[in-house]
Design an enzyme around this catalytic site. Structure first.
Site, PDB file in Angstrom:
ATOM      1  N   GLY A  12       0.788  -1.218   0.000  1.00  0.00           N
ATOM      2  CA  GLY A  12       0.000   0.000   0.000  1.00  0.00           C
ATOM      3  C   GLY A  12       0.826   1.276   0.000  1.00  0.00           C
ATOM      4  N   ILE A  84      -4.468   0.282  11.217  1.00  0.00           N
ATOM      5  CA  ILE A  84      -5.509  -0.715  10.988  1.00  0.00           C
ATOM      6  C   ILE A  84      -6.876  -0.057  11.130  1.00  0.00           C
ATOM      7  CG2 ILE A  84      -4.080  -2.629  11.824  1.00  0.00           C
ATOM      8  CD1 ILE A  84      -5.735  -2.520  14.440  1.00  0.00           C
ATOM      9  N   THR A  85      -7.889  -0.723  10.638  1.00  0.00           N
ATOM     10  CA  THR A  85      -9.274  -0.322  10.865  1.00  0.00           C
ATOM     11  C   THR A  85     -10.028  -1.476  11.512  1.00  0.00           C
ATOM     12  OG1 THR A  85      -9.925  -1.042   8.649  1.00  0.00           O
ATOM     13  CG2 THR A  85      -9.353   1.292   8.923  1.00  0.00           C
ATOM     14  N   ASP A  87     -13.845  -1.174  11.823  1.00  0.00           N
ATOM     15  CA  ASP A  87     -14.983  -0.274  11.681  1.00  0.00           C
ATOM     16  C   ASP A  87     -16.256  -0.849  12.300  1.00  0.00           C
ATOM     17  OD1 ASP A  87     -13.220   1.273  10.270  1.00  0.00           O
ATOM     18  OD2 ASP A  87     -14.185   1.006   8.320  1.00  0.00           O
ATOM     19  N   TYR A 146     -10.987   4.905  14.489  1.00  0.00           N
ATOM     20  CA  TYR A 146      -9.969   5.278  13.497  1.00  0.00           C
ATOM     21  C   TYR A 146      -9.819   6.797  13.407  1.00  0.00           C
ATOM     22  CZ  TYR A 146      -7.615   5.375   8.920  1.00  0.00           C
ATOM     23  OH  TYR A 146      -6.738   5.593   7.893  1.00  0.00           O
ATOM     24  N   PRO A 176      -3.790  11.496   3.837  1.00  0.00           N
ATOM     25  CA  PRO A 176      -4.306  11.096   2.531  1.00  0.00           C
ATOM     26  C   PRO A 176      -5.828  11.095   2.503  1.00  0.00           C
ATOM     27  CG  PRO A 176      -2.725   9.493   3.409  1.00  0.00           C
ATOM     28  CD  PRO A 176      -3.120  10.397   4.527  1.00  0.00           C
ATOM     29  N   GLY A 177      -6.350  11.338   1.320  1.00  0.00           N
ATOM     30  CA  GLY A 177      -7.741  11.010   1.071  1.00  0.00           C
ATOM     31  C   GLY A 177      -7.852   9.543   0.717  1.00  0.00           C
TER      32      GLY A 177
END
Length: 239
Positions: A12, A84-85, A87, A146, A176-177
């Site tokens: 990534g 990490i996420t 959600d 997050y 970042p977007g």
């Protein structure tokens, strides 16, 4: 030749950043916490060594930095990219989901900065970039954990910038977007369509576009840029 360490650097945005730093003339190492086969493939492809440890573990971070420095030399550039996420809407979020994200995203930044800041102060040089997110600036439903970590990184970075400035140590955030990575690939297509509708550029960022901002901030010549948040989001959120 300066030594740069990128956490979460085998895939990534982290991988793109590591490769961009290598191309810019740095000696580069990456950290990874999972998927060792991905890290091995990254090293085979790029020649950049990968070192495994969990950034949420303070002792492991101290030992990991020592391993990197034994192999390459003192770490002068640190990119805290590991994240990490987990959600969930807050009313469904477990305490474990909350703690895990805070421990990696925010605690990991503390652990890695703590492991390297002493040497930077002694050498009177350092460049630290902490990877934020547009969602740490604008918020995002389902990401209270997050978003809290990414917003927290901004305050952390500003305080660290004040502490290090007199010793030629800078600390900045790249926010970042939405970027074309595996993390974003996990977003359902209908949700991604809604997200892209809010991005004036009409597309996702590439990882290399984010990496370009990091390389700019860590350059020797960027010594007077300190404590900022560089938003690379295609115009999705401006403040």
């Amino acid at each position: 030749m300066r030594v740069a360490l990128v956490t979460g650097g085998s895939s990534g945005i982290g991988a793109a950043t590591a490769e961009a730093l290598l191309a810019a003339g740095y000696r580069v190492a990456v950290n990874f916490a999972s998927h060792p086969e991905v890290a091995q493939s990254f090293t085979a492809r790029t020649g950049i060594p990968a070192f495994g440890w969990n950034v949420a573990d303070e002792v492991a971070c101290q030992a990991g930095v020592a391993r990197v420095e034994a192999a390459l030399g003192p770490v002068e550039v640190l990119v805290n990219n590991a994240g990490i996420t987990r959600d969930a809407m807050l009313h469904r979020m477990s305490a474990e989901q909350w703690r895990e994200v805070l421990d990696v995203n925010l605690g990991g930044c503390f652990n890695m900065c703590r492991a390297t800041i002493g040497g930077m102060r002694d050498r009177r040089f350092g460049r630290i970039v902490n990877m934020g997110s547009v969602n740490g600036l604008s918020g995002q439903a389902g990401q209270t954990n997050y978003a809290a970590t990414k917003a927290g990184l901004i305050g952390f970075t500003k305080a660290l910038a004040l502490e290090g400035a007199s010793r030629n140590i800078t600390a900045n955030v790249v926010a970042p977007g939405y970027t074309d990575t595996a993390m974003v690939d996990a977003v359902p297509p209908e949700a991604m369509a809604r997200i892209l509708a809010t991005v004036p550029a009409g597309r996702l960022a590439t990882a290399s576009e984010i990496a370009r901002g990091v390389v700019f901030l860590v350059a020797d010549e960027s010594a007077f840029i300190n404590g900022i948040t560089l938003s690379i989001n295609g115009g999705k959120y401006m403040a």
